[in-house]
Design an enzyme around this catalytic site. Structure first.
Site, PDB file in Angstrom:
ATOM      1  N   ASP A 176      -8.188 -27.791  21.354  1.00 30.82           N
ATOM      2  CA  ASP A 176      -9.250 -27.846  22.366  1.00 30.82           C
ATOM      3  C   ASP A 176      -8.747 -27.047  23.565  1.00 30.82           C
ATOM      4  O   ASP A 176      -7.794 -27.457  24.245  1.00 30.82           O
ATOM      5  CB  ASP A 176      -9.507 -29.316  22.745  1.00 30.82           C
ATOM      6  CG  ASP A 176     -10.555 -29.451  23.833  1.00 30.82           C
ATOM      7  OD1 ASP A 176     -10.932 -28.426  24.443  1.00 30.82           O
ATOM      8  OD2 ASP A 176     -10.983 -30.587  24.086  1.00 30.82           O
ATOM      9  N   ILE A 177      -9.372 -25.908  23.802  1.00 28.72           N
ATOM     10  CA  ILE A 177      -8.816 -25.007  24.830  1.00 28.72           C
ATOM     11  C   ILE A 177      -8.996 -25.551  26.251  1.00 28.72           C
ATOM     12  O   ILE A 177      -8.451 -24.989  27.198  1.00 28.72           O
ATOM     13  CB  ILE A 177      -9.364 -23.554  24.707  1.00 28.72           C
ATOM     14  CG1 ILE A 177     -10.877 -23.509  24.928  1.00 28.72           C
ATOM     15  CG2 ILE A 177      -8.953 -22.924  23.383  1.00 28.72           C
ATOM     16  CD1 ILE A 177     -11.410 -22.081  25.154  1.00 28.72           C
ATOM     17  N   TRP A 183     -26.074 -10.108  21.082  1.00 28.75           N
ATOM     18  CA  TRP A 183     -27.005 -10.500  20.011  1.00 28.75           C
ATOM     19  C   TRP A 183     -26.263 -10.692  18.675  1.00 28.75           C
ATOM     20  O   TRP A 183     -26.591 -10.060  17.653  1.00 28.75           O
ATOM     21  CB  TRP A 183     -28.088  -9.448  19.850  1.00 28.75           C
ATOM     22  CG  TRP A 183     -28.998  -9.258  21.033  1.00 28.75           C
ATOM     23  CD1 TRP A 183     -28.741  -9.512  22.331  1.00 28.75           C
ATOM     24  CD2 TRP A 183     -30.350  -8.759  20.999  1.00 28.75           C
ATOM     25  NE1 TRP A 183     -29.818  -9.205  23.110  1.00 28.75           N
ATOM     26  CE2 TRP A 183     -30.819  -8.736  22.326  1.00 28.75           C
ATOM     27  CE3 TRP A 183     -31.187  -8.314  19.977  1.00 28.75           C
ATOM     28  CZ2 TRP A 183     -32.108  -8.299  22.655  1.00 28.75           C
ATOM     29  CZ3 TRP A 183     -32.461  -7.864  20.318  1.00 28.75           C
ATOM     30  CH2 TRP A 183     -32.914  -7.873  21.633  1.00 28.75           C
ATOM     31  N   GLY A 242     -16.562 -21.109  14.682  1.00 30.87           N
ATOM     32  CA  GLY A 242     -17.792 -20.467  15.175  1.00 30.87           C
ATOM     33  C   GLY A 242     -18.147 -19.271  14.307  1.00 30.87           C
ATOM     34  O   GLY A 242     -17.449 -18.966  13.335  1.00 30.87           O
ATOM     35  N   ALA A 262     -15.958 -20.606  22.714  1.00 31.16           N
ATOM     36  CA  ALA A 262     -16.794 -20.428  23.908  1.00 31.16           C
ATOM     37  C   ALA A 262     -17.878 -21.493  23.927  1.00 31.16           C
ATOM     38  O   ALA A 262     -18.216 -22.082  22.891  1.00 31.16           O
ATOM     39  CB  ALA A 262     -17.449 -19.047  23.897  1.00 31.16           C
ATOM     40  N   LEU A 264     -17.993 -15.997  14.949  1.00 36.33           N
ATOM     41  CA  LEU A 264     -16.933 -14.988  14.964  1.00 36.33           C
ATOM     42  C   LEU A 264     -15.676 -15.521  14.279  1.00 36.33           C
ATOM     43  O   LEU A 264     -15.055 -14.811  13.473  1.00 36.33           O
ATOM     44  CB  LEU A 264     -16.624 -14.592  16.419  1.00 36.33           C
ATOM     45  CG  LEU A 264     -15.429 -13.669  16.621  1.00 36.33           C
ATOM     46  CD1 LEU A 264     -15.615 -12.344  15.879  1.00 36.33           C
ATOM     47  CD2 LEU A 264     -15.196 -13.417  18.115  1.00 36.33           C
ATOM     48  N   TYR A 319     -24.807 -19.504  31.797  1.00 35.92           N
ATOM     49  CA  TYR A 319     -23.949 -19.021  30.698  1.00 35.92           C
ATOM     50  C   TYR A 319     -23.281 -17.698  31.095  1.00 35.92           C
ATOM     51  O   TYR A 319     -22.060 -17.556  31.020  1.00 35.92           O
ATOM     52  CB  TYR A 319     -24.777 -18.859  29.419  1.00 35.92           C
ATOM     53  CG  TYR A 319     -24.083 -18.062  28.329  1.00 35.92           C
ATOM     54  CD1 TYR A 319     -23.016 -18.599  27.621  1.00 35.92           C
ATOM     55  CD2 TYR A 319     -24.490 -16.762  28.025  1.00 35.92           C
ATOM     56  CE1 TYR A 319     -22.374 -17.856  26.627  1.00 35.92           C
ATOM     57  CE2 TYR A 319     -23.863 -16.017  27.032  1.00 35.92           C
ATOM     58  CZ  TYR A 319     -22.797 -16.569  26.339  1.00 35.92           C
ATOM     59  OH  TYR A 319     -22.165 -15.837  25.365  1.00 35.92           O
ATOM     60  N   ASP A 332     -23.144  -9.478  26.918  1.00 34.99           N
ATOM     61  CA  ASP A 332     -24.103  -8.630  27.627  1.00 34.99           C
ATOM     62  C   ASP A 332     -24.801  -9.413  28.755  1.00 34.99           C
ATOM     63  O   ASP A 332     -25.368  -8.813  29.664  1.00 34.99           O
ATOM     64  CB  ASP A 332     -25.149  -8.079  26.640  1.00 34.99           C
ATOM     65  CG  ASP A 332     -25.844  -9.161  25.830  1.00 34.99           C
ATOM     66  OD1 ASP A 332     -25.237 -10.240  25.612  1.00 34.99           O
ATOM     67  OD2 ASP A 332     -27.002  -8.955  25.403  1.00 34.99           O
TER      68      ASP A 332
HETATM   69  N1  LIG Z   1     -23.814 -15.542  19.790  1.00 32.61           N
HETATM   70  C1  LIG Z   1     -24.202 -14.483  20.511  1.00 32.61           C
HETATM   71  O1  LIG Z   1     -25.320 -13.993  20.393  1.00 32.61           O
HETATM   72  C2  LIG Z   1     -23.226 -13.846  21.467  1.00 32.61           C
HETATM   73  C3  LIG Z   1     -23.657 -12.759  22.250  1.00 32.61           C
HETATM   74  C4  LIG Z   1     -22.759 -12.169  23.111  1.00 32.61           C
HETATM   75  C5  LIG Z   1     -21.476 -12.638  23.221  1.00 32.61           C
HETATM   76  N2  LIG Z   1     -21.087 -13.711  22.468  1.00 32.61           N
HETATM   77  C6  LIG Z   1     -19.720 -14.196  22.604  1.00 32.61           C
HETATM   78  O2  LIG Z   1     -19.077 -14.027  21.358  1.00 32.61           O
HETATM   79  C7  LIG Z   1     -18.087 -15.039  21.197  1.00 32.61           C
HETATM   80  C8  LIG Z   1     -18.247 -15.698  19.850  1.00 32.61           C
HETATM   81  O3  LIG Z   1     -19.537 -16.266  19.792  1.00 32.61           O
HETATM   82  P1  LIG Z   1     -20.059 -17.046  18.518  1.00 32.61           P
HETATM   83  O4  LIG Z   1     -21.481 -16.648  18.329  1.00 32.61           O
HETATM   84  O5  LIG Z   1     -19.081 -16.917  17.425  1.00 32.61           O
HETATM   85  O6  LIG Z   1     -20.045 -18.542  19.094  1.00 32.61           O
HETATM   86  P2  LIG Z   1     -20.249 -19.916  18.314  1.00 32.61           P
HETATM   87  O7  LIG Z   1     -20.697 -19.673  16.929  1.00 32.61           O
HETATM   88  O8  LIG Z   1     -21.043 -20.785  19.211  1.00 32.61           O
HETATM   89  O9  LIG Z   1     -18.761 -20.477  18.232  1.00 32.61           O
HETATM   90  C9  LIG Z   1     -18.071 -20.929  19.360  1.00 32.61           C
HETATM   91  C10 LIG Z   1     -16.938 -21.793  18.870  1.00 32.61           C
HETATM   92  O10 LIG Z   1     -16.216 -22.236  20.022  1.00 32.61           O
HETATM   93  C11 LIG Z   1     -15.800 -23.544  19.741  1.00 32.61           C
HETATM   94  N3  LIG Z   1     -15.492 -24.271  20.968  1.00 32.61           N
HETATM   95  C12 LIG Z   1     -16.328 -24.757  21.897  1.00 32.61           C
HETATM   96  N4  LIG Z   1     -15.648 -25.421  22.829  1.00 32.61           N
HETATM   97  C13 LIG Z   1     -14.333 -25.352  22.478  1.00 32.61           C
HETATM   98  C14 LIG Z   1     -13.150 -25.853  23.037  1.00 32.61           C
HETATM   99  N5  LIG Z   1     -13.139 -26.587  24.153  1.00 32.61           N
HETATM  100  N6  LIG Z   1     -11.969 -25.598  22.417  1.00 32.61           N
HETATM  101  C15 LIG Z   1     -11.950 -24.878  21.256  1.00 32.61           C
HETATM  102  N7  LIG Z   1     -13.051 -24.369  20.680  1.00 32.61           N
HETATM  103  C16 LIG Z   1     -14.242 -24.613  21.287  1.00 32.61           C
HETATM  104  C17 LIG Z   1     -16.962 -24.188  19.029  1.00 32.61           C
HETATM  105  O11 LIG Z   1     -16.502 -25.308  18.327  1.00 32.61           O
HETATM  106  P3  LIG Z   1     -17.473 -26.595  18.119  1.00 32.61           P
HETATM  107  O12 LIG Z   1     -18.571 -26.103  17.238  1.00 32.61           O
HETATM  108  O13 LIG Z   1     -16.591 -27.600  17.493  1.00 32.61           O
HETATM  109  O14 LIG Z   1     -17.946 -26.950  19.480  1.00 32.61           O
HETATM  110  C18 LIG Z   1     -17.402 -23.062  18.103  1.00 32.61           C
HETATM  111  O15 LIG Z   1     -16.743 -23.134  16.875  1.00 32.61           O
HETATM  112  C19 LIG Z   1     -18.239 -15.982  22.391  1.00 32.61           C
HETATM  113  O16 LIG Z   1     -17.289 -15.634  23.358  1.00 32.61           O
HETATM  114  C20 LIG Z   1     -19.631 -15.677  22.911  1.00 32.61           C
HETATM  115  O17 LIG Z   1     -19.734 -15.944  24.294  1.00 32.61           O
HETATM  116  C21 LIG Z   1     -21.934 -14.306  21.587  1.00 32.61           C
END
Ligand SMILES: NC(=O)c1ccc[n+]([C@@H]2O[C@H](COP(=O)([O-])OP(=O)(O)OC[C@H]3O[C@@H](n4cnc5c(N)ncnc54)[C@H](OP(=O)(O)O)[C@@H]3O)[C@@H](O)[C@H]2O)c1
Length: 267
Positions: free
Chosen positions: A37-38, A151, A10, A61, A12, A126, A103
């Site tokens: 796979d968590i 964000w 992802g 996530a 992060l 979500y 947030d």
């Molecule tokens: N993006 C935002 O704007 C935002 C804002 C606030 C908080 N956050 C939080 O920040 C964190 C990181 O977000 P991000 O933007 O990096 O998210 P992201 O780019 O969507 O990455 C999430 C990763 O989780 C993996 N995933 C999904 N289901 C899974 C499972 N069952 N087992 C293992 N891995 C799994 C996905 O893999 P696949 O691609 O293979 O499904 C993806 O690589 C998350 O906790 C998110 O809730 C994000």
């Protein structure tokens, strides 16, 4: 110190991988969703018994905010149930869990930055599923860090910055919501912040609990879009619109600025 990172592909996760070579004292294991796979508790057990990590950074996530409205079971499975499995493994193997939240646990009715102690009230599936994950961790563990951020953008994956650059190039004009306020957070800064927790010399000096971490600048999506195009030196006509002109399946908080003073004081 051994650090297990879930969701390594992802935004992060990839930023953590980018930074890892700078932390020679840490032994990282990065697992994509295919490698771990968590939602499969047995896979978590196998990985933890093999690695016995000191820290687990959960970058996995379900993040599809709008899709979650029609895929509630999947959102809760990944963001609550699976987070509970990770917390149980952390308890069993004496691993400190660093979990990322959002947030969107807030309803956005405040007009001053949200503190860690403010009342939560997510507006959509979500946010509800992420809050349920936070609660699961707190029921199971004493040694955890929950870092709420907002964000998130980067050069990886799907995010607002990449969407704006694509639409700007394709259309030369975009309309962007100008009545939702928050703080954009570069995923590299977030990754750096999480590694600061791991790398803190004396972990007892970094109290466990919930922290808010986000970029320092408060803005609307409209002003963020302007900045993105300026930085990219791309000429795009940007029109401010109200949220009511851009209906989405999930309701979003109108104001989700996080107060990061606890973070700043601790680090
Ligand atoms: N993006 C935002 O704007 C935002 C804002 C606030 C908080 N956050 C939080 O920040 C964190 C990181 O977000 P991000 O933007 O990096 O998210 P992201 O780019 O969507 O990455 C999430 C990763 O989780 C993996 N995933 C999904 N289901 C899974 C499972 N069952 N087992 C293992 N891995 C799994 C996905 O893999 P696949 O691609 O293979 O499904 C993806 O690589 C998350 O906790 C998110 O809730 C994000």
């Amino acid at each position: 110190m051994k650090v297990l990172v879930t969701g390594a592909n992802g935004q992060l996760g990839q930023c953590l991988q980018e930074l890892a070579p700078q932390f020679q004292n840490l032994e990282f294991t990065f697992c994509s969703s295919h490698e771990l796979d968590i939602t499969q508790q047995s896979q978590i057990e196998d990985k933890f018994s093999e690695l016995r990590p000191d820290f687990c950074i959960n970058a996995a996530a379900y993040t599809a905010v709008d899709k979650a409205e029609s895929e509630s079971d999947r959102a809760f499975l990944i963001n609550e149930t699976a987070v509970g499995y990770l917390a149980l493994a952390c308890k069993k193997y004496n691993t400190s869990l660093i979990h990322v939240s959002t947030d969107f646990v807030f309803d956005g009715t405040k007009n001053t930055p949200y503190q860690e102690t403010d009342a939560v009230n997510p507006l959509g599936v979500y946010g509800q599923s992420k809050l349920a994950g936070e609660q699961r961790i707190q029921e199971i563990l004493e040694s955890f860090y929950i870092v709420r951020t907002s964000w998130v953008y980067s050069d990886y994956g799907h995010n607002f910055k990449k969407t704006m650059l694509r639409l700007g190039k394709e259309r030369g004009a975009v309309s962007v919501v100008n009545d939702q306020r928050g703080c954009p957070t570069h995923a590299i800064d977030l990754a750096q912040a999480l590694l600061a927790i791991v790398n803190a010399k004396n972990h007892k000096a970094v109290p466990y609990g919930i922290y808010h971490f986000c970029g320092n600048n408060e803005m609307t999506w409209y002003s963020f879009a302007i900045q993105i195009f300026e930085e990219a030196e791309l000429k795009v006509a940007v029109t401010p619109i109200p949220t009511s002109d851009f209906p989405t399946p999930a309701k979003r908080p109108a104001y989700s600025v996080l107060d990061r003073s606890k973070w700043d004081q601790t680090f």
